[in-house]
Write a protein that holds these residues in place. Structure first.
Motif, mmCIF file in Angstrom:
data_model
loop_
_atom_site.group_PDB
_atom_site.id
_atom_site.type_symbol
_atom_site.label_atom_id
_atom_site.label_comp_id
_atom_site.label_asym_id
_atom_site.label_seq_id
_atom_site.Cartn_x
_atom_site.Cartn_y
_atom_site.Cartn_z
ATOM 1 N N LEU A 12 -16.450 6.996 -3.961
ATOM 2 C CA LEU A 12 -15.622 7.631 -2.997
ATOM 3 C C LEU A 12 -16.151 9.072 -3.235
ATOM 4 O O LEU A 12 -15.970 9.802 -4.380
ATOM 5 C CB LEU A 12 -14.095 7.404 -3.474
ATOM 6 C CG LEU A 12 -13.371 6.365 -2.603
ATOM 7 C CD1 LEU A 12 -13.765 5.059 -3.420
ATOM 8 C CD2 LEU A 12 -11.995 6.599 -2.832
ATOM 9 N N SER B 25 -0.641 11.805 -2.914
ATOM 10 C CA SER B 25 -0.087 12.338 -4.198
ATOM 11 C C SER B 25 1.047 12.911 -4.457
ATOM 12 O O SER B 25 1.072 13.894 -3.684
ATOM 13 C CB SER B 25 -1.213 12.473 -5.339
ATOM 14 O OG SER B 25 -1.595 13.678 -5.156
ATOM 15 N N TYR C 30 -5.005 13.169 1.083
ATOM 16 C CA TYR C 30 -6.625 13.245 0.813
ATOM 17 C C TYR C 30 -7.406 12.387 1.967
ATOM 18 O O TYR C 30 -6.791 11.359 2.234
ATOM 19 C CB TYR C 30 -6.880 12.670 -0.513
ATOM 20 C CG TYR C 30 -6.260 13.465 -1.605
ATOM 21 C CD1 TYR C 30 -5.069 13.193 -2.091
ATOM 22 C CD2 TYR C 30 -6.883 14.485 -2.366
ATOM 23 C CE1 TYR C 30 -4.280 13.760 -2.878
ATOM 24 C CE2 TYR C 30 -6.030 15.340 -3.376
ATOM 25 C CZ TYR C 30 -4.988 14.800 -3.464
ATOM 26 O OH TYR C 30 -4.295 15.592 -4.676
ATOM 27 N N ASP D 294 0.767 -1.190 -0.050
ATOM 28 C CA ASP D 294 0.083 0.015 0.063
ATOM 29 C C ASP D 294 0.837 1.223 -0.091
ATOM 30 O O ASP D 294 0.647 2.298 0.708
ATOM 31 C CB ASP D 294 -1.052 -0.001 1.191
ATOM 32 C CG ASP D 294 -2.004 -1.042 0.981
ATOM 33 O OD1 ASP D 294 -2.335 -1.658 2.034
ATOM 34 O OD2 ASP D 294 -2.431 -1.133 -0.125
ATOM 35 N N TYR E 244 -10.988 10.369 1.883
ATOM 36 C CA TYR E 244 -12.357 10.254 1.475
ATOM 37 C C TYR E 244 -13.095 9.495 2.140
ATOM 38 O O TYR E 244 -12.684 8.686 3.090
ATOM 39 C CB TYR E 244 -11.997 9.225 0.091
ATOM 40 C CG TYR E 244 -11.364 10.014 -1.092
ATOM 41 C CD1 TYR E 244 -9.851 9.928 -1.202
ATOM 42 C CD2 TYR E 244 -11.971 10.555 -2.138
ATOM 43 C CE1 TYR E 244 -9.143 10.501 -2.122
ATOM 44 C CE2 TYR E 244 -11.167 11.184 -3.084
ATOM 45 C CZ TYR E 244 -9.887 11.083 -3.172
ATOM 46 O OH TYR E 244 -9.249 11.678 -3.922
ATOM 47 N N GLU F 217 -1.826 10.802 -9.776
ATOM 48 C CA GLU F 217 -2.035 9.649 -9.468
ATOM 49 C C GLU F 217 -1.916 9.473 -8.035
ATOM 50 O O GLU F 217 -1.190 9.911 -7.415
ATOM 51 C CB GLU F 217 -0.871 8.970 -10.478
ATOM 52 C CG GLU F 217 -1.086 7.177 -10.161
ATOM 53 C CD GLU F 217 0.130 6.721 -10.531
ATOM 54 O OE1 GLU F 217 0.949 7.168 -11.371
ATOM 55 O OE2 GLU F 217 0.607 5.349 -10.031
ATOM 56 N N GLN F 218 -3.132 8.780 -7.573
ATOM 57 C CA GLN F 218 -3.092 8.903 -6.181
ATOM 58 C C GLN F 218 -2.691 7.330 -5.621
ATOM 59 O O GLN F 218 -3.160 6.405 -6.319
ATOM 60 C CB GLN F 218 -4.713 9.201 -5.671
ATOM 61 C CG GLN F 218 -4.707 10.558 -5.948
ATOM 62 C CD GLN F 218 -5.859 11.157 -5.406
ATOM 63 O OE1 GLN F 218 -6.721 10.500 -4.587
ATOM 64 N NE2 GLN F 218 -6.178 12.510 -5.723
ATOM 65 N N PHE G 151 -3.610 4.722 -2.398
ATOM 66 C CA PHE G 151 -4.572 4.611 -1.186
ATOM 67 C C PHE G 151 -3.964 3.861 0.017
ATOM 68 O O PHE G 151 -3.390 3.174 -0.185
ATOM 69 C CB PHE G 151 -5.732 4.040 -1.814
ATOM 70 C CG PHE G 151 -6.497 5.038 -2.273
ATOM 71 C CD1 PHE G 151 -6.343 5.455 -3.761
ATOM 72 C CD2 PHE G 151 -7.865 5.723 -1.925
ATOM 73 C CE1 PHE G 151 -7.119 6.320 -4.386
ATOM 74 C CE2 PHE G 151 -8.552 6.726 -2.716
ATOM 75 C CZ PHE G 151 -8.202 6.957 -3.734
ATOM 76 N N GLY G 152 -4.454 4.104 1.371
ATOM 77 C CA GLY G 152 -4.140 3.486 2.310
ATOM 78 C C GLY G 152 -5.239 2.239 2.458
ATOM 79 O O GLY G 152 -6.138 2.101 1.537
ATOM 80 N N PRO G 153 -5.175 1.576 3.423
ATOM 81 C CA PRO G 153 -5.977 0.356 3.663
ATOM 82 C C PRO G 153 -7.405 0.593 4.021
ATOM 83 O O PRO G 153 -8.154 -0.284 4.014
ATOM 84 C CB PRO G 153 -5.318 -0.663 4.622
ATOM 85 C CG PRO G 153 -4.581 0.253 5.250
ATOM 86 C CD PRO G 153 -4.145 1.516 4.484
ATOM 87 N N PHE H 223 -10.846 6.381 3.567
ATOM 88 C CA PHE H 223 -9.892 5.977 3.037
ATOM 89 C C PHE H 223 -8.687 7.218 2.922
ATOM 90 O O PHE H 223 -9.435 8.360 2.632
ATOM 91 C CB PHE H 223 -9.855 5.465 1.564
ATOM 92 C CG PHE H 223 -10.287 4.258 1.286
ATOM 93 C CD1 PHE H 223 -11.624 3.954 1.479
ATOM 94 C CD2 PHE H 223 -9.510 3.130 1.597
ATOM 95 C CE1 PHE H 223 -12.236 2.737 1.195
ATOM 96 C CE2 PHE H 223 -9.889 1.818 1.352
ATOM 97 C CZ PHE H 223 -11.283 1.750 1.312
#
Lengths: 113, 111
Positions: free
Chosen positions: A43, A94, A33, A1, A35, A101-102, A104-106, A90
């Motif tokens: 999202l 970026s 970010y 991740d 979300y 392009e991002q 993401f965490g878990p 989440f």
């Protein structure tokens, strides 16, 4: 991740209590970010940060606040949790100038009773 | 409000078949991205196509973009059970360091 962690991963709390979710990155990316993901809504952006102490609102910011005192940490606070804030949260990061392009965490699953 | 609208919401196909998902958006964009989300996990970036590109390939993925129709499609060829996931399109507008996500397509590959 991609060097992103979120804590806690699961939390159950009661209506009216404050809740803070933490996002931590080791990538030194400028943008961070928050979300929320809900069935039927995909999202939705809550808040984002474009640098230390620099934040801005997203689409669904009411009831949420954020802080970023260090590059690596981005905190999301629910001052007084409500049942409508039950969701999966989440964090994403970026780099500047990379087409956004991002990574993401878990995720954190939050239940407000 | 959501920028991207995805179609279909759910898709179930047999292993080995091709899967096509579509995304429509409302405003002009700088680029469009596709992400995959496995159950219970975060999103993973798959592929990005810029507004001046019409088609892009990455392995078994093919993305097309039609800016005149404000739409994009994601084709996964020779699907595998491991492709079972939700797929999201996301749009980036010029000058905005934010993405706007669609609601996603849930893809199921049956063995």
């Amino acid at each position: 991740d991609a060097g992103i962690t979120q804590s806690p991963r699961h939390k159950v709390t009661e209506t009216g209590t404050p809740v803070t979710l933490r996002c931590h990155q080791t990538e030194n990316h400028r943008y961070m970010y928050w979300y929320r993901q809900d069935p039927g809504h995909g999202l939705r952006l809550i808040h984002y940060s474009y640098g230390v102490k620099d934040t801005d609102k997203g689409e669904v910011s009411d009831g949420y606040s954020v802080s970023r005192s260090k590059t690596e940490d981005f905190l999301l606070t629910l001052e007084s949790a409500t049942s409508s804030q039950t969701s999966v949260y989440f964090c994403a990061i970026s780099q500047a100038g990379r087409d956004n392009e991002q990574f993401f965490g878990p995720g954190t699953r939050l239940t407000v009773l | 409000s959501q920028q991207g609208e995805e179609d279909p919401q759910a898709l179930s196909i047999q292993e080995g078949e091709n899967a096509t998902m579509n995304c429509s958006y409302k405003t002009s964009i700088n680029n469009l991205q596709w992400y995959r989300q496995n159950s219970g996990r975060g999103l993973v970036h798959l592929i990005l196509i810029r507004s001046n590109e019409r088609e892009k390939h990455s392995g078994r993925l093919r993305v097309t973009l039609d800016t005149s129709k404000k739409s994009s499609s994601l084709l996964i060829t020779a699907s595998r059970a491991a492709d079972t996931a939700s797929y999201f399109c996301a749009t980036a507008s010029q000058g905005a360091q934010k993405l706007v996500f669609g609601q996603g397509t849930r893809l199921t590959i049956n063995p």
